[in-house]
Design an enzyme around this catalytic site. Structure first.
Site, short mmCIF file in Angstrom:
data_model
loop_
_atom_site.label_atom_id
_atom_site.label_comp_id
_atom_site.label_asym_id
_atom_site.label_seq_id
_atom_site.Cartn_x
_atom_site.Cartn_y
_atom_site.Cartn_z
N GLU A 69 -10.99 0.70 -4.04
CA GLU A 69 -11.34 0.35 -2.66
C GLU A 69 -12.01 1.54 -1.96
O GLU A 69 -11.48 2.66 -1.99
CB GLU A 69 -10.05 -0.06 -1.93
CG GLU A 69 -10.21 -0.47 -0.48
CD GLU A 69 -8.86 -0.91 0.12
OE1 GLU A 69 -7.89 -1.14 -0.64
OE2 GLU A 69 -8.79 -1.00 1.36
N ASP B 145 -13.91 -1.71 2.11
CA ASP B 145 -13.04 -1.86 3.29
C ASP B 145 -13.83 -1.35 4.50
O ASP B 145 -14.54 -2.11 5.17
CB ASP B 145 -11.72 -1.11 3.05
CG ASP B 145 -10.79 -1.07 4.27
OD1 ASP B 145 -11.16 -1.61 5.32
OD2 ASP B 145 -9.69 -0.50 4.19
N SER C 203 0.86 -1.18 0.00
CA SER C 203 0.00 0.00 0.00
C SER C 203 0.90 1.23 0.00
O SER C 203 1.73 1.40 0.90
CB SER C 203 -0.89 -0.03 1.25
OG SER C 203 -1.69 1.12 1.31
N GLY D 184 -4.56 -4.64 5.56
CA GLY D 184 -3.59 -4.41 6.63
C GLY D 184 -3.91 -3.13 7.36
O GLY D 184 -4.67 -2.28 6.85
N LYS E 200 -10.30 -7.44 6.93
CA LYS E 200 -9.38 -7.08 8.02
C LYS E 200 -9.98 -7.59 9.32
O LYS E 200 -11.09 -7.18 9.69
CB LYS E 200 -9.25 -5.57 8.14
CG LYS E 200 -8.53 -4.87 7.01
CD LYS E 200 -8.49 -3.37 7.27
CE LYS E 200 -7.80 -2.66 6.12
NZ LYS E 200 -7.92 -1.18 6.23
N LYS F 133 -0.82 -0.90 -4.54
CA LYS F 133 -2.06 -0.17 -4.23
C LYS F 133 -1.69 1.28 -3.97
O LYS F 133 -0.84 1.57 -3.12
CB LYS F 133 -2.71 -0.81 -3.00
CG LYS F 133 -3.72 0.07 -2.26
CD LYS F 133 -4.50 -0.75 -1.25
CE LYS F 133 -4.67 -0.03 0.08
NZ LYS F 133 -5.44 -0.82 1.06
N LYS G 265 -2.86 4.94 -2.67
CA LYS G 265 -3.85 5.72 -1.94
C LYS G 265 -4.22 6.92 -2.81
O LYS G 265 -3.33 7.56 -3.39
CB LYS G 265 -3.26 6.20 -0.61
CG LYS G 265 -2.97 5.06 0.37
CD LYS G 265 -4.27 4.48 0.90
CE LYS G 265 -4.02 3.62 2.13
NZ LYS G 265 -5.28 3.11 2.70
N ASP H 153 -7.04 2.99 -3.44
CA ASP H 153 -7.80 3.00 -2.18
C ASP H 153 -8.11 4.45 -1.80
O ASP H 153 -7.19 5.23 -1.56
CB ASP H 153 -7.00 2.32 -1.07
CG ASP H 153 -7.78 2.21 0.24
OD1 ASP H 153 -8.95 2.65 0.29
OD2 ASP H 153 -7.21 1.68 1.22
O1 OSB Z 1 -7.48 1.56 4.16
O2 OSB Z 1 -6.44 -0.23 3.82
C1 OSB Z 1 -6.55 0.84 4.42
C2 OSB Z 1 -3.53 1.34 6.66
C3 OSB Z 1 -4.12 1.95 7.75
C4 OSB Z 1 -5.46 2.22 7.75
C5 OSB Z 1 -6.23 1.88 6.64
C6 OSB Z 1 -5.66 1.26 5.55
C7 OSB Z 1 -4.29 1.01 5.54
C8 OSB Z 1 -3.64 0.42 4.38
C9 OSB Z 1 -2.86 -0.84 4.55
O3 OSB Z 1 -3.72 0.89 3.26
C10 OSB Z 1 -1.47 -0.64 5.00
C11 OSB Z 1 -0.78 -1.94 5.32
O4 OSB Z 1 -0.88 -2.42 6.46
O5 OSB Z 1 -0.09 -2.47 4.44
MG MG Z 2 -8.53 0.53 2.69
#
Ligand code: OSB
Ligand code: MG
Length: 369
Positions: free
Chosen positions: A214, A239, A135, A291, A263, A161, A163, A189
């Protein structure tokens, strides 16, 4: 089994680089570790809250008060308690799923260690390794983003992925596609940053052959996803909205979801996560393991969960060094050929480093039966 004591430890662990999402920037992992002391031994877990209630309503500062006042009294001293009883005993308490998940995972760890059983064997996982997705946070410039993504691809990550948020979306995805081509498995995401009125904008993402988008909308806006699915070709993944097997079942029936990010913390525990996996498999809905920037404690359990047969897309199961310089477990998971090994040690799959935990502890509370 009988729980004699529950210790809660708030820890604060520096990240190797700040992690920026549409709701905020994280510089450290500030969360609560749970230790349960039982008549058959100890178990540990990690509660995955963030320091602020911006991803969901929970936050790290609320975990210790809620567990102390309302959850621990329902668990301490109960005779014959097992991992499957935790969610049942805590069910009258609404919400606070990350706190519940932390308690259940610590009980699972103690129970599995006492039985000499691995979490993988408990879940029926036979896979020996799981593919690693990564991510990637929002960057200040597309040049910097492309450089970061290139570094992860060089390391061997098999899926990227990105953000995204309004203003940092279509151009960022286009730049990554231009730099690395059409073949890189890529997804985005939004962490709930868009409004239903943004559907025409989100439609532009169809040009990039993404695996999925996402959580485009607010947690409670399930129907906006029905409209989005009708308007775009990119699969829609939930999510934040997917808080329980019941909500996932409703979302499937509504036609609000193509793919589910699972999760354990968000849904109240690994047992509920496994139920969502089973439900999605039964409905032909692909799932992957999400995660929460876990330490080595949660990262090990996630690598097991991701090994369940229905996890058909790479998860946010990165090597520990994606976020941390050092870990609080003695055997942090490292990526090899784009995969993490599925832990097979008794318990939830990690060995603690007690000195490392001591060094990052900022608060501790002991609750006794
Ligand atoms: O939205 O998936 C999410 C990390 C913290 C809070 C929300 C998210 C995330 C991530 C995953 O994108 C990060 C990771 O643990 O690899
Ligand atoms: Mg997410």
């Amino acid at each position: 089994m009988r729980i004699e004591a529950i210790e809660l430890r708030r820890v604060d662990i520096p990240l190797v680089t700040p992690f920026r999402t549409s709701f905020g920037t994280q510089d450290t992992r500030d969360c609560v570790l749970v230790r349960v002391v039982t008549d058959v031994g100890e178990g540990w877990s990690e509660c995955v809250t963030m320091p602020w209630p911006l991803y969901s309503a929970e936050s790290s500062d609320v975990v210790i008060p809620i567990v102390s006042a309302h959850m621990a009294p329902r668990l301490l001293g109960v005779d014959g308690i097992g991992p499957r009883d935790v969610a049942r005993l805590l069910a009258p308490i609404r919400g606070h799923r990350m706190a519940k998940a932390g308690l259940e995972a610590a009980v699972l760890d103690a129970w599995l260690r006492a039985a000499g059983q691995s979490f993988a064997s408990f879940l029926g996982v036979t896979a020996t390794r799981v593919p690693c997705g990564v991510s990637v946070g929002i960057h200040d410039s597309t040049e910097a983003l492309v450089e970061t993504v290139g570094g992860y691809l060089d390391e061997g990550y098999v899926r990227i992925k990105l953000k995204i948020e309004p203003g940092n979306d279509v151009e960022a995805v286009a730049a990554v596609r231009r730099a690395f081509g059409e073949d890189v498995p890529l997804q985005v995401d939004a962490n709930a940053a868009y409004e239903p009125g943004d559907i025409p904008l989100l439609r532009q993402l169809d040009a990039f052959g993404l695996l999925l988008i996402e959580q485009p909308f607010d947690e409670e806006r399930l129907l906006a996803n029905v409209d989005l699915r009708a308007a775009i070709d990119t699969p829609v993944c939930l999510d934040e909205s997917a808080v329980s097997a019941q909500v996932v079942a409703d979302a499937i029936r509504l036609g609000a979801v193509d793919i589910v990010n699972i999760k354990a913390g968000r849904v109240g525990g690994y047992l509920e996560a496994a139920r969502i996996h089973d439900l999605c498999v039964a409905h032909g809905v692909p799932v992957w393991c999400g995660g929460m920037v876990e330490t080595g404690i949660g990262r090990a359990a996630n690598a097991v969960l991701a090994g369940m047969a229905g996890f058909s897309l790479p998860g946010d199961n990165s090597g520990f060094d994606r976020f941390y310089a050092t870990d609080i477990v003695a055997d942090p998971l490292r990526m090899v050929d784009g995969h993490l090994p599925v832990p097979t040690a008794p318990g939830m799959g990690f060995e603690l480093d007690p000195e490392a935990i001591e060094a990052v502890t900022v608060e501790r509370v002991l609750l006794e039966a």
